[in-house]
Scaffold this active site. Structure first.
Site, PDB file in Angstrom:
ATOM      1  N   ASP A   1       1.085  -0.984   0.171  1.00 55.35           N
ATOM      2  CA  ASP A   1       0.177  -0.522  -0.331  1.00 55.35           C
ATOM      3  C   ASP A   1       1.058   1.209  -0.206  1.00 55.35           C
ATOM      4  O   ASP A   1       1.581   1.228   0.347  1.00 55.35           O
ATOM      5  CB  ASP A   1      -0.515   0.090   1.341  1.00 55.35           C
ATOM      6  CG  ASP A   1      -2.064   1.134   1.107  1.00 55.35           C
ATOM      7  OD1 ASP A   1      -2.263   1.152   0.286  1.00 55.35           O
ATOM      8  OD2 ASP A   1      -2.325   1.133   2.443  1.00 55.35           O
TER       9      ASP A   1
ATOM     10  N   HIS B   1       2.321   4.308  -8.862  1.00 52.13           N
ATOM     11  CA  HIS B   1       2.150   2.747  -9.503  1.00 52.13           C
ATOM     12  C   HIS B   1       3.239   1.929 -10.237  1.00 52.13           C
ATOM     13  O   HIS B   1       3.334   1.182 -10.338  1.00 52.13           O
ATOM     14  CB  HIS B   1       0.046   2.276 -10.102  1.00 52.13           C
ATOM     15  CG  HIS B   1      -0.154   2.570  -9.167  1.00 52.13           C
ATOM     16  ND1 HIS B   1      -1.542   2.577  -7.971  1.00 52.13           N
ATOM     17  CD2 HIS B   1      -1.752   3.715  -9.614  1.00 52.13           C
ATOM     18  CE1 HIS B   1      -2.179   2.369  -7.421  1.00 52.13           C
ATOM     19  NE2 HIS B   1      -2.501   3.371  -8.555  1.00 52.13           N
TER      20      HIS B   1
ATOM     21  N   LEU C   1      11.002 -19.914  -5.862  1.00 55.06           N
ATOM     22  CA  LEU C   1       9.675 -19.350  -5.574  1.00 55.06           C
ATOM     23  C   LEU C   1       8.234 -19.907  -6.040  1.00 55.06           C
ATOM     24  O   LEU C   1       8.077 -19.545  -7.151  1.00 55.06           O
ATOM     25  CB  LEU C   1      10.326 -17.978  -5.679  1.00 55.06           C
ATOM     26  CG  LEU C   1       9.485 -16.442  -4.721  1.00 55.06           C
ATOM     27  CD1 LEU C   1       9.069 -16.797  -3.339  1.00 55.06           C
ATOM     28  CD2 LEU C   1       9.002 -15.120  -5.333  1.00 55.06           C
TER      29      LEU C   1
HETATM   30  C1  IPE Z   1      -4.966  -2.825   0.062  1.00 51.46           C
HETATM   31  O1  IPE Z   1      -5.053  -1.605  -0.024  1.00 51.46           O
HETATM   32  C2  IPE Z   1      -5.431  -3.343  -1.239  1.00 51.46           C
HETATM   33  C3  IPE Z   1      -4.256  -3.310  -2.628  1.00 51.46           C
HETATM   34  C4  IPE Z   1      -3.001  -3.357  -1.594  1.00 51.46           C
HETATM   35  C5  IPE Z   1      -4.169  -4.068  -3.230  1.00 51.46           C
HETATM   36  P1  IPE Z   1      -6.257  -0.310  -0.405  1.00 51.46           P
HETATM   37  O2  IPE Z   1      -5.645   0.913  -0.030  1.00 51.46           O
HETATM   38  O3  IPE Z   1      -7.073  -0.720  -1.384  1.00 51.46           O
HETATM   39  O4  IPE Z   1      -6.990  -0.845   0.896  1.00 51.46           O
HETATM   40  P2  IPE Z   1      -7.679   0.374   1.750  1.00 51.46           P
HETATM   41  O5  IPE Z   1      -9.129   1.105   0.966  1.00 51.46           O
HETATM   42  O6  IPE Z   1      -7.439   1.570   1.889  1.00 51.46           O
HETATM   43  O7  IPE Z   1      -8.699  -0.206   2.883  1.00 51.46           O
HETATM   44  C1  IPE Z   2      -1.460   0.320  -3.372  1.00 50.20           C
HETATM   45  O1  IPE Z   2      -1.610   1.585  -3.530  1.00 50.20           O
HETATM   46  C2  IPE Z   2      -2.050   0.119  -5.097  1.00 50.20           C
HETATM   47  C3  IPE Z   2      -3.292  -0.213  -4.551  1.00 50.20           C
HETATM   48  C4  IPE Z   2      -3.830  -0.860  -4.429  1.00 50.20           C
HETATM   49  C5  IPE Z   2      -3.444  -0.274  -6.135  1.00 50.20           C
HETATM   50  P1  IPE Z   2      -2.583   2.636  -3.025  1.00 50.20           P
HETATM   51  O2  IPE Z   2      -2.814   3.097  -4.203  1.00 50.20           O
HETATM   52  O3  IPE Z   2      -3.864   2.080  -1.773  1.00 50.20           O
HETATM   53  O4  IPE Z   2      -1.987   4.356  -2.530  1.00 50.20           O
HETATM   54  P2  IPE Z   2      -2.378   5.266  -1.351  1.00 50.20           P
HETATM   55  O5  IPE Z   2      -2.841   4.028  -0.043  1.00 50.20           O
HETATM   56  O6  IPE Z   2      -3.927   5.799  -1.930  1.00 50.20           O
HETATM   57  O7  IPE Z   2      -1.592   5.666  -0.895  1.00 50.20           O
HETATM   58 MG    MG Z   3      -4.333   2.585  -0.265  1.00 51.37          MG
END
Ligand code: IPE
Ligand code: IPE
Ligand code: MG
Length: 254
Positions: free
Chosen positions: A31, A48, A142
């Site tokens: 995240d 991303h 892995l």
């Molecule tokens: C969890 O992160 C999903 C991924 C890392 C793919 P999110 O950013 O979607 O989760 P929330 O919305 O903060 O709970």
């Molecule tokens: C995690 O990063 C990747 C995905 C959920 C695809 P986020 O896009 O959730 O990044 P934040 O949480 O908004 O910083």
């Molecule tokens: Mg996120």
């Protein structure tokens, strides 16, 4: 990085770990890509792209450290609630990554699998996923699980539906349903449960990740955003994990 420098780096990291007690299965909620980009005044999708570079490094290093199973949360079923421009860009990025990484992962003996629902994903992405899965199915290094269009509740709902079908067909006696029956109907029934669950970017929640399997996973959270995550931090998490007493509900003397 030249191979010699890479080897020296991994050797230094390995020296910090008890290699006889590595977590067999490490799962990561990757995240913070959006916040990483925002702090730089860049669009979220740029974050991303940077997150993808971290994925490459961590997959490679986790294999060299000797982790057996690595599961990464790439895209959740809830992530469809994001703007279409972002979900479209993510689908393209995942597809392109699957295509361009396949050869190197295969050469490194990595077995690629995908966890999640196929429905809703672009056909071209499904084709890449199937190609990667088929080509690497016999690899013995892995095991890399990529959770794409994954939800922990969706996984349980899918499992319950398939158990219900077998009950209706007379193949399963409802009275005989146990925890093992449910575990056998999850997306990766042959793999061990996650031992260590890492989350980057500081949030203290599961966000619907591996709800069944993580019942006794050790949780480790870092404030570091995913694009800044490093193998050194992965090692910090493993060192921490190795210092914990896993009790599984029992009384264990320290
Ligand atoms: C969890 O992160 C999903 C991924 C890392 C793919 P999110 O950013 O979607 O989760 P929330 O919305 O903060 O709970
Ligand atoms: C995690 O990063 C990747 C995905 C959920 C695809 P986020 O896009 O959730 O990044 P934040 O949480 O908004 O910083
Ligand atoms: Mg996120």
């Amino acid at each position: 990085m030249p191979a010699i420098a890479q080897n020296a780096r991994i050797d230094t990291i390995k020296k910090r770990l008890d290699l006889s007690r590595l977590p067999a299965h490490v799962a990561i909620i990757t995240d913070g890509n959006g916040r990483w980009a925002k702090r730089r005044g860049m669009p979220r999708i740029y974050g991303h792209g940077e997150g993808y570079k971290t994925v490459r490094q961590i997959v490679r290093d986790a294999g060299e450290i000797g982790i057996r199973v690595l599961t990464l949360y790439v895209f959740s079923v809830e992530n469809w609630k994001r703007p279409k421009t972002e979900t479209d860009a993510l689908m393209r990025l995942i597809e392109q990554a699957a295509r361009s990484e396949l050869r190197e992962l295969h050469e490194n003996n990595v077995q690629i699998r995908f966890l999640g629902r196929r429905e809703g994903l672009p056909d071209s992405l499904i084709a890449e996923m199937d190609r990667a899965t088929a080509q690497t199915a016999k690899n013995t290094g892995l095991i890399l699980n990529l959770a794409v269009n994954y939800g922990g509740r969706a996984e349980l709902a899918d499992g319950v539906r398939s158990i219900a079908r077998k009950v209706a067909a007379g193949e399963i006696d409802p009275e005989a349903i146990t925890e093992e029956t449910i575990a056998a109907h999850t997306y990766a029934p042959d793999l061990p449960d996650p031992d260590l669950l890492i989350r980057t970017a500081g949030e203290m929640r599961f966000s619907n990740f591996l709800l069944w399997g993580s019942a006794y996973a050790e949780f480790w959270v870092t404030q570091t955003l995913w694009p800044d995550f490093t193998t050194e931090l992965l090692a910090d998490a493993i060192v921490d994990f190795q210092g914990r007493v896993r009790k599984f509900g029992m009384v264990v003397d320290p």
